[in-house]
Design a protein around this motif. Structure first.
Motif, PDB file in Angstrom:
ATOM      1  N   THR A 254       0.854  -1.196   0.000  1.00 59.81           N
ATOM      2  CA  THR A 254       0.000   0.000   0.000  1.00 59.81           C
ATOM      3  C   THR A 254       0.886   1.241   0.000  1.00 59.81           C
ATOM      4  O   THR A 254       1.606   1.503   0.960  1.00 59.81           O
ATOM      5  CB  THR A 254      -0.919   0.002   1.241  1.00 59.81           C
ATOM      6  N   ARG A 255       0.834   1.982  -1.119  1.00 61.23           N
ATOM      7  CA  ARG A 255       1.680   3.167  -1.273  1.00 61.23           C
ATOM      8  C   ARG A 255       0.908   4.450  -1.014  1.00 61.23           C
ATOM      9  O   ARG A 255       1.484   5.491  -0.767  1.00 61.23           O
ATOM     10  CB  ARG A 255       2.268   3.210  -2.695  1.00 61.23           C
ATOM     11  N   ASP A 256      -0.404   4.390  -1.143  1.00 59.70           N
ATOM     12  CA  ASP A 256      -1.243   5.580  -0.976  1.00 59.70           C
ATOM     13  C   ASP A 256      -2.414   5.216  -0.078  1.00 59.70           C
ATOM     14  O   ASP A 256      -2.620   4.041   0.243  1.00 59.70           O
ATOM     15  CB  ASP A 256      -1.742   6.062  -2.341  1.00 59.70           C
ATOM     16  N   THR A 257      -3.160   6.214   0.346  1.00 56.81           N
ATOM     17  CA  THR A 257      -4.318   5.932   1.196  1.00 56.81           C
ATOM     18  C   THR A 257      -5.487   5.425   0.348  1.00 56.81           C
ATOM     19  O   THR A 257      -5.666   5.853  -0.793  1.00 56.81           O
ATOM     20  CB  THR A 257      -4.747   7.195   1.964  1.00 56.81           C
ATOM     21  N   ILE A 258      -6.245   4.498   0.900  1.00 60.29           N
ATOM     22  CA  ILE A 258      -7.445   3.975   0.261  1.00 60.29           C
ATOM     23  C   ILE A 258      -8.598   4.221   1.217  1.00 60.29           C
ATOM     24  O   ILE A 258      -8.527   3.863   2.396  1.00 60.29           O
ATOM     25  CB  ILE A 258      -7.316   2.458  -0.018  1.00 60.29           C
ATOM     26  N   GLU A 259      -9.676   4.861   0.720  1.00 57.29           N
ATOM     27  CA  GLU A 259     -10.804   5.209   1.579  1.00 57.29           C
ATOM     28  C   GLU A 259     -12.084   4.549   1.102  1.00 57.29           C
ATOM     29  O   GLU A 259     -12.308   4.406  -0.091  1.00 57.29           O
ATOM     30  CB  GLU A 259     -11.010   6.732   1.608  1.00 57.29           C
ATOM     31  N   ASP A 260     -12.908   4.144   2.051  1.00 55.92           N
ATOM     32  CA  ASP A 260     -14.244   3.659   1.735  1.00 55.92           C
ATOM     33  C   ASP A 260     -15.113   3.802   2.966  1.00 55.92           C
ATOM     34  O   ASP A 260     -14.607   3.973   4.083  1.00 55.92           O
ATOM     35  CB  ASP A 260     -14.222   2.198   1.272  1.00 55.92           C
ATOM     36  N   GLU A 261     -16.444   3.746   2.749  1.00 55.61           N
ATOM     37  CA  GLU A 261     -17.387   4.000   3.835  1.00 55.61           C
ATOM     38  C   GLU A 261     -18.175   2.763   4.197  1.00 55.61           C
ATOM     39  O   GLU A 261     -18.425   1.889   3.366  1.00 55.61           O
ATOM     40  CB  GLU A 261     -18.366   5.126   3.425  1.00 55.61           C
ATOM     41  N   LEU A 262     -18.556   2.692   5.459  1.00 53.94           N
ATOM     42  CA  LEU A 262     -19.368   1.592   5.974  1.00 53.94           C
ATOM     43  C   LEU A 262     -20.286   2.166   7.048  1.00 53.94           C
ATOM     44  O   LEU A 262     -19.844   2.935   7.902  1.00 53.94           O
ATOM     45  CB  LEU A 262     -18.482   0.495   6.567  1.00 53.94           C
ATOM     46  N   THR A 263     -21.562   1.800   7.001  1.00 47.63           N
ATOM     47  CA  THR A 263     -22.513   2.246   8.019  1.00 47.63           C
ATOM     48  C   THR A 263     -22.602   1.201   9.117  1.00 47.63           C
ATOM     49  O   THR A 263     -22.872   0.029   8.855  1.00 47.63           O
ATOM     50  CB  THR A 263     -23.908   2.476   7.403  1.00 47.63           C
ATOM     51  N   ILE A 264     -22.348   1.648  10.346  1.00 46.05           N
ATOM     52  CA  ILE A 264     -22.424   0.769  11.519  1.00 46.05           C
ATOM     53  C   ILE A 264     -23.372   1.420  12.515  1.00 46.05           C
ATOM     54  O   ILE A 264     -23.147   2.550  12.947  1.00 46.05           O
ATOM     55  CB  ILE A 264     -21.039   0.562  12.180  1.00 46.05           C
ATOM     56  N   GLY A 265     -24.444   0.731  12.858  1.00 50.37           N
ATOM     57  CA  GLY A 265     -25.383   1.267  13.842  1.00 50.37           C
ATOM     58  C   GLY A 265     -25.959   2.608  13.463  1.00 50.37           C
ATOM     59  O   GLY A 265     -26.190   3.459  14.334  1.00 50.37           O
ATOM     60  N   GLY A 266     -26.179   2.841  12.157  1.00 49.56           N
ATOM     61  CA  GLY A 266     -26.761   4.103  11.710  1.00 49.56           C
ATOM     62  C   GLY A 266     -25.764   5.233  11.566  1.00 49.56           C
ATOM     63  O   GLY A 266     -26.134   6.352  11.214  1.00 49.56           O
ATOM     64  N   ILE A 267     -24.470   4.983  11.829  1.00 50.94           N
ATOM     65  CA  ILE A 267     -23.422   5.993  11.720  1.00 50.94           C
ATOM     66  C   ILE A 267     -22.486   5.606  10.582  1.00 50.94           C
ATOM     67  O   ILE A 267     -22.075   4.449  10.470  1.00 50.94           O
ATOM     68  CB  ILE A 267     -22.606   6.109  13.030  1.00 50.94           C
ATOM     69  N   VAL A 268     -22.139   6.575   9.719  1.00 48.67           N
ATOM     70  CA  VAL A 268     -21.206   6.313   8.623  1.00 48.67           C
ATOM     71  C   VAL A 268     -19.773   6.429   9.144  1.00 48.67           C
ATOM     72  O   VAL A 268     -19.404   7.437   9.748  1.00 48.67           O
ATOM     73  CB  VAL A 268     -21.415   7.297   7.460  1.00 48.67           C
ATOM     74  N   PHE A 269     -18.987   5.388   8.905  1.00 52.07           N
ATOM     75  CA  PHE A 269     -17.566   5.399   9.227  1.00 52.07           C
ATOM     76  C   PHE A 269     -16.784   5.457   7.915  1.00 52.07           C
ATOM     77  O   PHE A 269     -17.065   4.691   6.988  1.00 52.07           O
ATOM     78  CB  PHE A 269     -17.162   4.151  10.013  1.00 52.07           C
TER      79      PHE A 269
END
Length: 453
Positions: A254-269
């Motif tokens: 991993t050379r760069d940052t990788i971002e993605d979203e996940l909803t847990i308990g109604g909150i987006v992480f």
């Protein structure tokens, strides 16, 4: 930006083929223009809030079978005549109908122009209009609840009460100016101070709510950090339940940052997988490590990932570095399926959470821990939370202006200076709700909306 004599038209459903497309018109001629291409009932003789089946025809050519919904002014979203044409969701059909109505005199709507007209026509204030965009963009229960609360006027009503009280004192002080030679005092200075202190208390609460409101709106940024090859990318893939990041035995993959979203308990992480932290001669990898450190400074929580091969002193040394960032962190020990009972006991002193990212063991427990760490699942989204940076800046400027009011109440200044400070505070409050606007401000807000809203 707006010419309220025009009748505007746009597709209000997402572009692309689908079962149904909804084309919206708004303006004084919305119903009469639609009537010229509609074969069915005479739409100009029908009641508001009614649906009518018929054909859209271009001369003798049938374009589509449609249902036309009528909303007669002022009982519509924009408070103008509005027609919503539900047609088959073919791109060809949609464009044929839009082009046909434009040829009859409608104009293609600009981004956000329907909501802009609703604001200009008094359907709601500016903060509520901005909440419409937040509602469309909401991707979790919490962000939906906050946007809905603001769209229904929660934030606006709170500001309205404060503003009305300030206006009362401003008018009393203005009255004093008319009797300046008689040295009379209509505005009780002690009551004014109490009001300003009360308003400042509310302003401080609203300003401090922005940190939480912004996190709910944009997601909780969680950085996954640690040495190379401890399983950071494997963890991201396990959390998202998909192969989002490349996994390899080669250190520094991993050379760069990788971002993605996940909803847990109604909150987006918002999970951010980062390059492994180590000294390296590789220029590209070194840039990745630098970005990792930058992302860590912006995180709401840092997951520091270790594995059973690392020694306790080594982990403790890296954690001491994390502590200097003054950002909450969670120690995660990976490859728990390979850890002996004695090793687990040794790690327990670190208050670590044990998982196996590869085997997807302990992932549910990790999600529960994350909710507890950020402490957002217990928030009351019915309370007023500020989610807009423009609103925060205006609230801070209001607070500064009111501090000047307090300073001048206790100083021998004339009523006109006191009135100026109060007017300045009223100006900034008015910028939030749209009582005070400029064309540049409106264009900046509404051009960020999608076309058709």
């Amino acid at each position: 930006m707006n010419n309220d004599q025009d009748t505007i038209i746009a597709l209000s459903t997402p572009s692309g083929s689908g079962a149904i497309g909804v084309i919206r018109l708004s303006g004084p001629d919305a119903i009469s223009l639609t009537n010229t291409v509609f074969a069915g009932k005479d739409l100009e003789k029908q009641a508001t809030h009614t649906l009518h089946f018929g054909l859209v025809k271009d001369g003798d050519h049938i374009v589509d079978e449609v249902v036309a919904g009528l909303f007669v002014a002022p009982k519509s979203y924009t408070k103008e005549n509005v027609v919503e044409i539900s047609c088959h969701g073919s791109n060809y059909i949609i464009q044929q109908i839009i082009n046909l109505l434009i040829s009859k005199g409608a104009r293609a709507a600009k981004p956000g122009e329907f909501t802009l007209r609703a604001f200009l026509n008094g359907a709601f204030d500016l903060s509520q209009a901005e909440a419409v965009a937040d509602l469309i963009a909401s991707n979790s229960k919490a962000s939906h609840d906050v946007a809905m609360q603001q769209m229904r006027g929660g934030f606006a009503n709170e500001l309205k009460g404060l503003r009305e009280q300030l206006i009362h004192f401003a008018s009393m002080i203005e009255l004093e100016l008319d009797f300046a030679e008689e040295d009379v005092e209509f505005a009780n200075r002690e009551q004014l101070k109490n009001l300003v202190n009360k308003i400042n208390y509310v302003l401080q609460r609203l300003i401090s709510s922005f940190e939480m409101g912004n996190v709910i709106k944009n997601g909780v940024p969680i950085v996954i950090a640690g040495k190379p090859n401890v399983g950071k990318s494997t963890l991201l893939n396990a959390l998202l339940n998909e192969e989002r990041a490349i996994v390899s035995d080669i250190a520094g993959t991993t050379r760069d940052t990788i971002e993605d979203e996940l909803t847990i308990g109604g909150i987006v992480f918002r999970f951010i997988d980062t390059a492994g932290i180590r000294d390296t001669a590789d220029i590209i990898e070194a840039l990745g490590v630098e970005r990792t450190l930058e992302k860590m400074k912006q995180a709401k929580l840092i997951i520091y990932m270790a594995d059973a091969a690392q020694s306790i002193p080594e982990i403790e040394e890296q954690v001491r570095g994390l502590a200097q960032l003054a950002i909450p962190y969670l120690i995660l020990v990976n490859k728990a399926d390979l850890i002996s009972t004695d090793q687990r006991k040794a790690f327990e002193g670190l208050n670590a959470v044990f998982i196996s990212a590869k085997e997807k063991q302990g992932i549910d427990e990790l999600k529960t821990t994350l909710l507890e760490q950020v402490n957002l699942h217990h928030i009351n989204t019915s309370e007023t939370l500020v989610t807009n940076i423009r609103h925060v800046e205006a609230l801070k400027q209001t607070e500064n202006a009111l501090q000047m009011v307090l300073a001048n109440v206790d100083n021998p200044v004339t009523s006109d200076f006191l009135a100026m400070d109060i007017k300045q505070a009223l100006h900034y409050l008015g910028e939030i709700t749209g009582t005070v606007t400029t064309d540049d401000l409106l264009e900046n807000i509404f051009t960020k909306f999608c076309i058709g809203k």
